[in-house]
Write a protein that holds these residues in place. Structure first.
Motif, PDB file in Angstrom:
ATOM      1  N   ILE A   3       0.920  -1.142  -0.102  1.00  0.00           N
ATOM      2  CA  ILE A   3       0.233   0.022  -0.036  1.00  0.00           C
ATOM      3  C   ILE A   3       0.861   1.110  -0.082  1.00  0.00           C
ATOM      4  O   ILE A   3       1.988   1.365   0.763  1.00  0.00           O
ATOM      5  CB  ILE A   3      -1.135   0.067   1.067  1.00  0.00           C
ATOM      6  N   ILE A   4       0.884   1.992  -1.040  1.00  0.00           N
ATOM      7  CA  ILE A   4       1.561   3.325  -1.101  1.00  0.00           C
ATOM      8  C   ILE A   4       0.409   4.454  -0.944  1.00  0.00           C
ATOM      9  O   ILE A   4      -0.607   4.617  -1.478  1.00  0.00           O
ATOM     10  CB  ILE A   4       2.028   3.551  -2.337  1.00  0.00           C
ATOM     11  N   ILE A   5       0.923   5.189   0.035  1.00  0.00           N
ATOM     12  CA  ILE A   5       0.003   6.645   0.439  1.00  0.00           C
ATOM     13  C   ILE A   5       0.588   7.578  -0.133  1.00  0.00           C
ATOM     14  O   ILE A   5       1.946   7.888  -0.002  1.00  0.00           O
ATOM     15  CB  ILE A   5      -0.457   6.608   1.815  1.00  0.00           C
ATOM     16  N   CYS A   6      -0.196   8.539  -0.743  1.00  0.00           N
ATOM     17  CA  CYS A   6       0.435   9.724  -1.165  1.00  0.00           C
ATOM     18  C   CYS A   6       0.714  10.833  -0.159  1.00  0.00           C
ATOM     19  O   CYS A   6      -0.261  11.203   0.789  1.00  0.00           O
ATOM     20  CB  CYS A   6      -0.384  10.255  -2.196  1.00  0.00           C
ATOM     21  N   ASP A  18      -3.051  11.273   8.667  1.00  0.00           N
ATOM     22  CA  ASP A  18      -4.112  10.364   9.561  1.00  0.00           C
ATOM     23  C   ASP A  18      -4.679   9.223   8.820  1.00  0.00           C
ATOM     24  O   ASP A  18      -4.811   8.115   9.340  1.00  0.00           O
ATOM     25  CB  ASP A  18      -5.568  11.385   9.626  1.00  0.00           C
ATOM     26  N   VAL A  19      -4.658   9.215   7.618  1.00  0.00           N
ATOM     27  CA  VAL A  19      -4.978   8.072   6.785  1.00  0.00           C
ATOM     28  C   VAL A  19      -3.948   6.958   7.136  1.00  0.00           C
ATOM     29  O   VAL A  19      -4.029   5.726   7.147  1.00  0.00           O
ATOM     30  CB  VAL A  19      -4.929   8.085   5.223  1.00  0.00           C
ATOM     31  N   ILE A  20      -2.427   7.359   7.292  1.00  0.00           N
ATOM     32  CA  ILE A  20      -1.450   6.353   7.334  1.00  0.00           C
ATOM     33  C   ILE A  20      -1.419   5.799   8.774  1.00  0.00           C
ATOM     34  O   ILE A  20      -1.219   4.698   9.156  1.00  0.00           O
ATOM     35  CB  ILE A  20       0.016   6.944   6.986  1.00  0.00           C
ATOM     36  N   LYS A  49      -8.108  14.160  -6.219  1.00  0.00           N
ATOM     37  CA  LYS A  49      -8.966  13.071  -5.566  1.00  0.00           C
ATOM     38  C   LYS A  49      -8.435  12.417  -4.707  1.00  0.00           C
ATOM     39  O   LYS A  49      -8.573  11.344  -4.050  1.00  0.00           O
ATOM     40  CB  LYS A  49      -9.008  12.020  -6.745  1.00  0.00           C
ATOM     41  N   GLY A  50      -7.600  13.177  -3.798  1.00  0.00           N
ATOM     42  CA  GLY A  50      -6.869  12.684  -2.762  1.00  0.00           C
ATOM     43  C   GLY A  50      -8.093  12.462  -1.513  1.00  0.00           C
ATOM     44  O   GLY A  50      -8.823  13.269  -1.306  1.00  0.00           O
ATOM     45  N   VAL A  51      -7.363  12.049  -0.488  1.00  0.00           N
ATOM     46  CA  VAL A  51      -5.916  11.172  -0.536  1.00  0.00           C
ATOM     47  C   VAL A  51      -5.984  10.060  -1.454  1.00  0.00           C
ATOM     48  O   VAL A  51      -6.713   9.297  -1.604  1.00  0.00           O
ATOM     49  CB  VAL A  51      -5.680  10.698   0.933  1.00  0.00           C
ATOM     50  N   SER A  52      -4.921  10.103  -1.934  1.00  0.00           N
ATOM     51  CA  SER A  52      -4.656   8.895  -3.138  1.00  0.00           C
ATOM     52  C   SER A  52      -3.651   7.752  -2.500  1.00  0.00           C
ATOM     53  O   SER A  52      -2.888   8.167  -1.799  1.00  0.00           O
ATOM     54  CB  SER A  52      -3.958   9.666  -4.559  1.00  0.00           C
ATOM     55  N   ALA A  53      -3.872   6.896  -3.249  1.00  0.00           N
ATOM     56  CA  ALA A  53      -3.100   5.562  -2.646  1.00  0.00           C
ATOM     57  C   ALA A  53      -2.952   4.638  -3.616  1.00  0.00           C
ATOM     58  O   ALA A  53      -3.731   4.590  -4.825  1.00  0.00           O
ATOM     59  CB  ALA A  53      -3.767   4.960  -1.343  1.00  0.00           C
ATOM     60  N   THR A  59      -5.013   2.137  -8.338  1.00  0.00           N
ATOM     61  CA  THR A  59      -5.142   3.403  -7.798  1.00  0.00           C
ATOM     62  C   THR A  59      -6.408   3.532  -6.797  1.00  0.00           C
ATOM     63  O   THR A  59      -7.439   2.782  -7.351  1.00  0.00           O
ATOM     64  CB  THR A  59      -5.246   4.399  -9.138  1.00  0.00           C
ATOM     65  N   ILE A  60      -6.324   4.258  -5.875  1.00  0.00           N
ATOM     66  CA  ILE A  60      -7.514   4.193  -4.830  1.00  0.00           C
ATOM     67  C   ILE A  60      -7.408   5.730  -4.536  1.00  0.00           C
ATOM     68  O   ILE A  60      -6.459   6.448  -4.224  1.00  0.00           O
ATOM     69  CB  ILE A  60      -7.202   3.702  -3.520  1.00  0.00           C
ATOM     70  N   ASN A  61      -8.795   6.367  -4.649  1.00  0.00           N
ATOM     71  CA  ASN A  61      -8.836   7.757  -4.496  1.00  0.00           C
ATOM     72  C   ASN A  61      -9.662   8.078  -3.314  1.00  0.00           C
ATOM     73  O   ASN A  61     -10.483   7.240  -2.752  1.00  0.00           O
ATOM     74  CB  ASN A  61      -9.373   8.524  -5.572  1.00  0.00           C
ATOM     75  N   TYR A  62      -9.631   9.297  -3.061  1.00  0.00           N
ATOM     76  CA  TYR A  62     -10.684   9.795  -2.032  1.00  0.00           C
ATOM     77  C   TYR A  62     -10.481   9.019  -0.629  1.00  0.00           C
ATOM     78  O   TYR A  62     -11.503   8.696   0.111  1.00  0.00           O
ATOM     79  CB  TYR A  62     -12.034   9.715  -2.495  1.00  0.00           C
ATOM     80  N   LEU A  63      -9.268   8.812  -0.098  1.00  0.00           N
ATOM     81  CA  LEU A  63      -9.353   8.088   1.095  1.00  0.00           C
ATOM     82  C   LEU A  63      -9.440   9.232   2.266  1.00  0.00           C
ATOM     83  O   LEU A  63      -8.739  10.235   1.821  1.00  0.00           O
ATOM     84  CB  LEU A  63      -7.889   7.296   1.269  1.00  0.00           C
ATOM     85  N   THR A  64      -9.754   8.701   3.240  1.00  0.00           N
ATOM     86  CA  THR A  64     -10.004   9.823   4.305  1.00  0.00           C
ATOM     87  C   THR A  64      -9.674   8.774   5.638  1.00  0.00           C
ATOM     88  O   THR A  64      -9.964   7.522   5.554  1.00  0.00           O
ATOM     89  CB  THR A  64     -11.414  10.310   4.712  1.00  0.00           C
ATOM     90  N   LYS A  65      -9.354   9.701   6.741  1.00  0.00           N
ATOM     91  CA  LYS A  65      -9.377   8.651   7.879  1.00  0.00           C
ATOM     92  C   LYS A  65     -10.812   7.925   8.336  1.00  0.00           C
ATOM     93  O   LYS A  65     -10.537   7.196   9.226  1.00  0.00           O
ATOM     94  CB  LYS A  65      -8.634   9.636   9.269  1.00  0.00           C
TER      95      LYS A  65
END
Ligand code: FES
Length: 82
Positions: A3-6, A18-20, A49-53, A59-65
């Motif tokens: 998993i790579i978090i931007c 916060d996502v990490i 589209k962040g948080v991107s990962a 690609t995964i977009n729109y991550l939030t805590k």
């Protein structure tokens, strides 16, 4: 699994830290430390589209805590949440 978090400036402002933190907590909680490699990356080009990962190159977009737990359960643990 990888998993790579931007952590680029735009995603950083949207809460990548916060996502990490939340991912680290979930990985530990589910004893997935040996199976998941959590990494950070500079801008992935999806700033709007962040948080991107990326999960294994996807690609995964729109991550939030707040939604990262759902993402973790569904995409990583393979559990569907109601
Ligand atoms: S800063 Fe995260 S995609 Fe650009």
């Amino acid at each position: 699994m990888e998993i790579i978090i931007c952590v680029g400036s735009s995603c950083h402002l949207k809460g990548s830290y916060d996502v990490i933190k939340e991912l680290e907590r979930l990985i530990e909680l589910n004893h997935m430390e040996d199976k998941i490699e959590l990494k950070a990356s500079f801008c992935m080009g999806n700033c709007t589209k962040g948080v991107s990962a990326m999960l294994n190159g996807k690609t995964i977009n729109y991550l939030t805590k707040n939604n990262v737990e759902k993402f973790f359960n569904e995409e990583i643990m393979g559990r569907k949440t109601p």
